[in-house]
Scaffold this active site. Structure first.
Site, PDB file in Angstrom:
ATOM      1  N   GLY A  14       0.751  -1.221   0.168  1.00  9.01           N
ATOM      2  CA  GLY A  14       0.086  -0.053  -0.165  1.00  9.01           C
ATOM      3  C   GLY A  14       0.708   1.448  -0.134  1.00  9.01           C
ATOM      4  N   ASN A 106      -4.296   3.407 -13.696  1.00  8.74           N
ATOM      5  CA  ASN A 106      -3.491   2.200 -13.012  1.00  8.74           C
ATOM      6  C   ASN A 106      -1.954   2.755 -13.122  1.00  8.74           C
ATOM      7  OD1 ASN A 106      -2.293  -0.360 -11.996  1.00  8.74           O
ATOM      8  ND2 ASN A 106      -1.612  -0.555 -14.414  1.00  8.74           N
ATOM      9  N   HIS A 108       1.901   1.838 -13.482  1.00  3.52           N
ATOM     10  CA  HIS A 108       2.929   0.458 -13.925  1.00  3.52           C
ATOM     11  C   HIS A 108       4.310   0.921 -13.676  1.00  3.52           C
ATOM     12  CE1 HIS A 108       3.876  -2.973 -15.843  1.00  3.52           C
ATOM     13  NE2 HIS A 108       4.620  -2.454 -16.537  1.00  3.52           N
ATOM     14  N   GLU A 179       6.462   6.760  -9.108  1.00  9.88           N
ATOM     15  CA  GLU A 179       5.077   6.079  -8.637  1.00  9.88           C
ATOM     16  C   GLU A 179       4.609   7.070  -7.602  1.00  9.88           C
ATOM     17  OE1 GLU A 179       4.700   1.989  -8.033  1.00  9.88           O
ATOM     18  OE2 GLU A 179       6.610   1.783  -9.081  1.00  9.88           O
TER      19      GLU A 179
HETATM   20  C1  GRF Z   1       5.318  -2.303  -6.439  1.00 10.49           C
HETATM   21  O1  GRF Z   1       5.838  -3.439  -7.317  1.00 10.49           O
HETATM   22  C2  GRF Z   1       5.020  -1.214  -7.217  1.00 10.49           C
HETATM   23  O2  GRF Z   1       5.997  -1.049  -8.223  1.00 10.49           O
HETATM   24  C3  GRF Z   1       3.756  -1.695  -7.902  1.00 10.49           C
HETATM   25  O3  GRF Z   1       2.990  -2.250  -7.266  1.00 10.49           O
HETATM   26  C4  GRF Z   1       3.966  -2.913  -6.172  1.00 10.49           C
HETATM   27  C5  GRF Z   1       3.488  -2.763  -4.859  1.00 10.49           C
HETATM   28  O4  GRF Z   1       3.023  -1.477  -4.664  1.00 10.49           O
HETATM   29  N1  GRF Z   1       3.101  -0.186  -8.488  1.00 10.49           N
HETATM   30  P1  GRF Z   1       2.067  -0.975  -3.180  1.00 10.49           P
HETATM   31  O5  GRF Z   1       3.233  -0.889  -2.203  1.00 10.49           O
HETATM   32  O6  GRF Z   1       1.420  -1.869  -2.815  1.00 10.49           O
HETATM   33  O7  GRF Z   1       1.241   0.520  -3.469  1.00 10.49           O
END
Ligand code: GRF
Length: 206
Positions: A14, A106, A108, A179
Site C-alpha cells: 500500500g 493504473n 505501472h 510512482e
Molecule cells: C510495486 O511493485 C510497485 O512498483 C507497483 O505495485 C507494487 C507494490 O505497490 N506499482 P504498493 O506498495 O502496494 O503500492
C-alpha cells in the site's frame, strides 16, 4: 459533483495508497476524496493504511468466485466516480470496465510500452529492465482498458538505472522518484476533469 469519490484497489503493502493519502492530507487532491479501499486479500499492509486514516475498506478475495460482481456492488454502494489501481495485481475484465463505465487508472512501474503487459508486475518488471540493459526506466499512469497496461497514457516519469542496481533497489527508486509522485498527481488531474467537465479524455478512448 463537488469532489470525485475515489476507490483504490490494492493487493500489497500500500505504499502507492499511502502516497494518495498523504497527498490528500496536504490538500493536493482538492477535486477527489478517497472514499473506499478494496483489498483483494486479507492481511496486507494496505488495509492497515486505510484503517489508520478512517477510509472504508472492503476485503474481497480476488481468487474467490464472484470477485468482480462483489467489487461492482461495493463501487455502487459507495457511489464511486473513479477507480485507482495502486499496486493491484488483478486484471479487470472488459465486462467489468464497461459495466463500471467510469474512469479507471493504473500505475505501472516502467515506461510503457516497455516491460509491460501480461506477466510484467512487481520485481519482474525491474528484473526485465536490468536484463535488457536499459539505462533509463520509470513509471507510467494510464487509463485501464481490457488490454493489460494497454490504455491511454496519462503521465510518465523517467528514473535512471544506476550501476549495481538490483531489482529491489531499482523498484524502490522507481516508487520513490516516480510512482508516489505520478499517481496522486494523475488522480487529481482525472478527478478535476470529472468535476469540471463531467468526463475525461478516457471517454474518447478507442
Ligand atoms: C510495486 O511493485 C510497485 O512498483 C507497483 O505495485 C507494487 C507494490 O505497490 N506499482 P504498493 O506498495 O502496494 O503500492
Amino acid at each position: 459533483m463537488l469532489r470525485a469519490r475515489i476507490a483504490v484497489l490494492v493487493s500489497g503493502g500500500g505504499t502507492n495508497l499511502q502516497a494518495l493519502i498523504d497527498c490528500q492530507a496536504r490538500g493536493e487532491l482538492p477535486h477527489g476524496v478517497l472514499s473506499l479501499v478494496v483489498a483483494d486479500k486479507a492481511g496486507i499492509g494496505a488495509i492497515e493504511r486505510a484503517q489508520c486514516h478512517d477510509i472504508a475498506c472492503a476485503v474481497i478475495p480476488r481468487r474467490e468466485p464472484g470477485f468482480e460482481e462483489r467489487v461492482q456492488k461495493a463501487l455502487t454502494a459507495y457511489e464511486i466516480d473513479m477507480v485507482v489501481l495502486a499496486g493491484f495485481l488483478g486484471i479487470l475484465s472488459g465486462d467489468f470496465i464497461e459495466t463500471f463505465g467510469k474512469p479507471i487508472i493504473n500505475i505501472h512501474p516502467s515506461l510503457i510500452p516497455s516491460f509491460c503487459g501480461k506477466g510484467f508486475y512487481g520485481l519482474k518488471v525491474h528484473q526485465a529492465a536490468l536484463d535488457y540493459g536499459v539505462k533509463v526506466t520509470g513509471a507510467t499512469v494510464h487509463f485501464v482498458n481490457a488490454i493489460p497496461d494497454g490504455g491511454k497514457i496519462i503521465a510518465q516519469k523517467a528514473v535512471d538505472i544506476l550501476p549495481g542496481d538490483t531489482p529491489e533497489t531499482l523498484q524502490h527508486r522507481v516508487m520513490e522518484q516516480a510512482e508516489w509522485k505520478l499517481l496522486p498527481a494523475a488522480a487529481e488531474q482525472v478527478a478535476r476533469e470529472l468535476v469540471e467537465k463531467g468526463k475525461t479524455t478516457w471517454n474518447d478512448r478507442i
